[in-house]
Write an enzyme that holds these catalytic residues in place. Structure first.
Site, PDB file in Angstrom:
ATOM      1  N   HIS A   1      -2.589   1.248   6.858  1.00  0.00           N
ATOM      2  CA  HIS A   1      -2.957   1.147   5.440  1.00  0.00           C
ATOM      3  C   HIS A   1      -3.146   2.548   4.871  1.00  0.00           C
ATOM      4  O   HIS A   1      -3.588   3.467   5.572  1.00  0.00           O
ATOM      5  CB  HIS A   1      -4.239   0.335   5.266  1.00  0.00           C
ATOM      6  CG  HIS A   1      -4.517  -0.010   3.830  1.00  0.00           C
ATOM      7  ND1 HIS A   1      -3.850  -1.013   3.170  1.00  0.00           N
ATOM      8  CD2 HIS A   1      -5.368   0.538   2.916  1.00  0.00           C
ATOM      9  CE1 HIS A   1      -4.289  -1.098   1.928  1.00  0.00           C
ATOM     10  NE2 HIS A   1      -5.205  -0.150   1.741  1.00  0.00           N
TER      11      HIS A   1
ATOM     12  N   HIS B   1      -5.803   1.891  -4.259  1.00  0.00           N
ATOM     13  CA  HIS B   1      -4.913   1.347  -3.228  1.00  0.00           C
ATOM     14  C   HIS B   1      -4.509  -0.075  -3.574  1.00  0.00           C
ATOM     15  O   HIS B   1      -5.098  -0.716  -4.444  1.00  0.00           O
ATOM     16  CB  HIS B   1      -5.580   1.413  -1.847  1.00  0.00           C
ATOM     17  CG  HIS B   1      -6.678   0.401  -1.635  1.00  0.00           C
ATOM     18  ND1 HIS B   1      -6.877  -0.247  -0.439  1.00  0.00           N
ATOM     19  CD2 HIS B   1      -7.651  -0.063  -2.467  1.00  0.00           C
ATOM     20  CE1 HIS B   1      -7.919  -1.068  -0.533  1.00  0.00           C
ATOM     21  NE2 HIS B   1      -8.411  -0.971  -1.739  1.00  0.00           N
TER      22      HIS B   1
ATOM     23  N   CYS C   1       0.813  -1.223   0.000  1.00  0.00           N
ATOM     24  CA  CYS C   1       0.000   0.000   0.000  1.00  0.00           C
ATOM     25  C   CYS C   1       0.845   1.271   0.000  1.00  0.00           C
ATOM     26  O   CYS C   1       0.630   2.179  -0.820  1.00  0.00           O
ATOM     27  CB  CYS C   1      -0.990  -0.020   1.159  1.00  0.00           C
ATOM     28  SG  CYS C   1      -0.245   0.069   2.812  1.00  0.00           S
TER      29      CYS C   1
END
Length: 360
Positions: free
Chosen positions: A323, A335, A275
């Site tokens: 994240h 993402h 990520c």
């Protein structure tokens, strides 16, 4: 008269007999318990497996970001150590040059006998020639003193560089040990998740993988099979994105071009990403350098509230800031979700929102 015999008694009588009976019953119950639970764990429902696997993937992502941080620190320590060693080598070379010069001066003095100037004056028949030679000798002495001072400076510098190098080496070894720990943590979580998924039937596994790959969620995500293949790029909206500036537009364009590429923990592209690796690469393409991890990227710009979000902002999730995605407007982000789920467009509501940062 008839003999009276005492009745036979058990070797264990009274309280001892009762204790033995209790132990026997406990042993039997324990044996039954182990027989019932030792052969196989209770079967989890697909929903329970999904919940556990999702939790393991989230924990693996936390460990991944710690791994990324440890790797960044190890790389920095290694680079600093290499620079210190290079500088020490240059100083050692200069030291050897000065030492060679001192050796030449010493050899010349030895050959000339190192005569006292008064003696040289007594022996010469030309006073003017003596004065010229005396001036040269004085200059040679000054050069010798300067050379000795230079040697002392270089030696002190080399000692300092060696001490700094030893400190950097200690730091590097610590970061490398942390790197190994975090790598083992990630691999352990992922292996546990794979073991759980292996307990699903083929049909259950296919359904889980299809959901994880984002088939048609909100009509905005790409699809991928159980092998995590590249998603169909045409399933994501490709209309113009209104970004606040050209750098944000470039970061979004770059991230959009990565849709469908696989998630690989620790990866920064160009063929796979995690990520924070994706957001770092996206903004790098726009000429903006972001740090490597989620918990450092959140401090790389100006914090903005959810109501202030604009395309190009970094959006962060979970309480541990584990994240990150790139906001593209309309409540959507690009993402890299997790293993088996490729880079895709997804709603920011699918995870617990933790904050946002504006960079560039």
């Amino acid at each position: 008269m008839a003999a009276h015999r005492k009745p036979k008694q058990s070797p264990l009588g009274g309280q001892a007999a009762r204790t033995a009976a209790t132990l026997a019953l406990a042993s039997a119950a324990t044996a039954t318990l182990f027989e019932g639970s030792g052969h196989a764990e209770p079967r989890l429902t697909p929903a329970q497996v999904k919940a556990k696997v999702d939790r393991l993937y989230q924990e693996a992502e936390v460990a991944t970001e710690k791994y990324n941080g440890a790797k960044e620190q190890a790389d920095q320590a290694r680079g600093a150590l290499d620079r210190l060693r290079d500088e020490a080598a240059r100083r050692t070379e200069r030291l050897n040059t000065v030492r060679n010069g001192l050796g030449s001066i010493a050899a010349a003095q030895y050959r000339s006998g190192g005569l006292d100037p008064a003696v040289q004056l007594a022996l010469t028949s030309d006073p003017e020639q003596y004065l010229e030679r005396a001036a040269l000798a004085e200059k040679a002495g000054a050069r010798q003193a300067a050379a000795i001072s230079s040697v002392q400076r270089e030696l002190a510098g080399i000692r300092q560089l060696r001490a700094e190098s030893a400190e950097r080496l200690t730091q590097l070894r610590g970061h490398e040990a942390d790197l190994r720990r975090q790598k083992a943590a990630v691999q352990g979580k992922l292996e546990e998740a794979r073991t759980l998924l292996a307990r699903l039937t083929a049909e259950e596994r296919a359904r889980y993988e299809a959901a994880a790959a984002g088939s048609g969620r909100d009509g905005a995500e790409g699809s991928a099979g159980a092998t995590g293949e590249r998603a169909d790029r045409t399933s994501a909206p490709r209309g113009p994105v209104t970004a606040p500036n050209s750098r944000a537009a470039q970061a979004i364009a770059f991230a959009h071009d990565q849709i469908g590429k696989p998630y690989v923990w620790g990866a920064t592209g160009p063929s796979a990403y995690d990520c924070s690796g994706l957001t770092q690469a996206a903004w790098r393409s726009a000429g903006v350098a972001l740090p490597r991890t989620t918990y450092t990227q959140i401090n790389a710009g100006r914090r903005v509230s959810r109501s202030e979000l604009a395309p190009g902002d970094l959006v962060f999730f979970y309480s541990g800031i584990s994240h990150v995605g790139l906001y593209i407007g309309g409540g959507q982000m690009i993402h890299a979700p997790r293993p088996g789920a490729p880079v895709r467009i997804a709603p920011i509501d699918e995870m617990p929102f933790a904050g946002a940062t504006r960079v560039g």
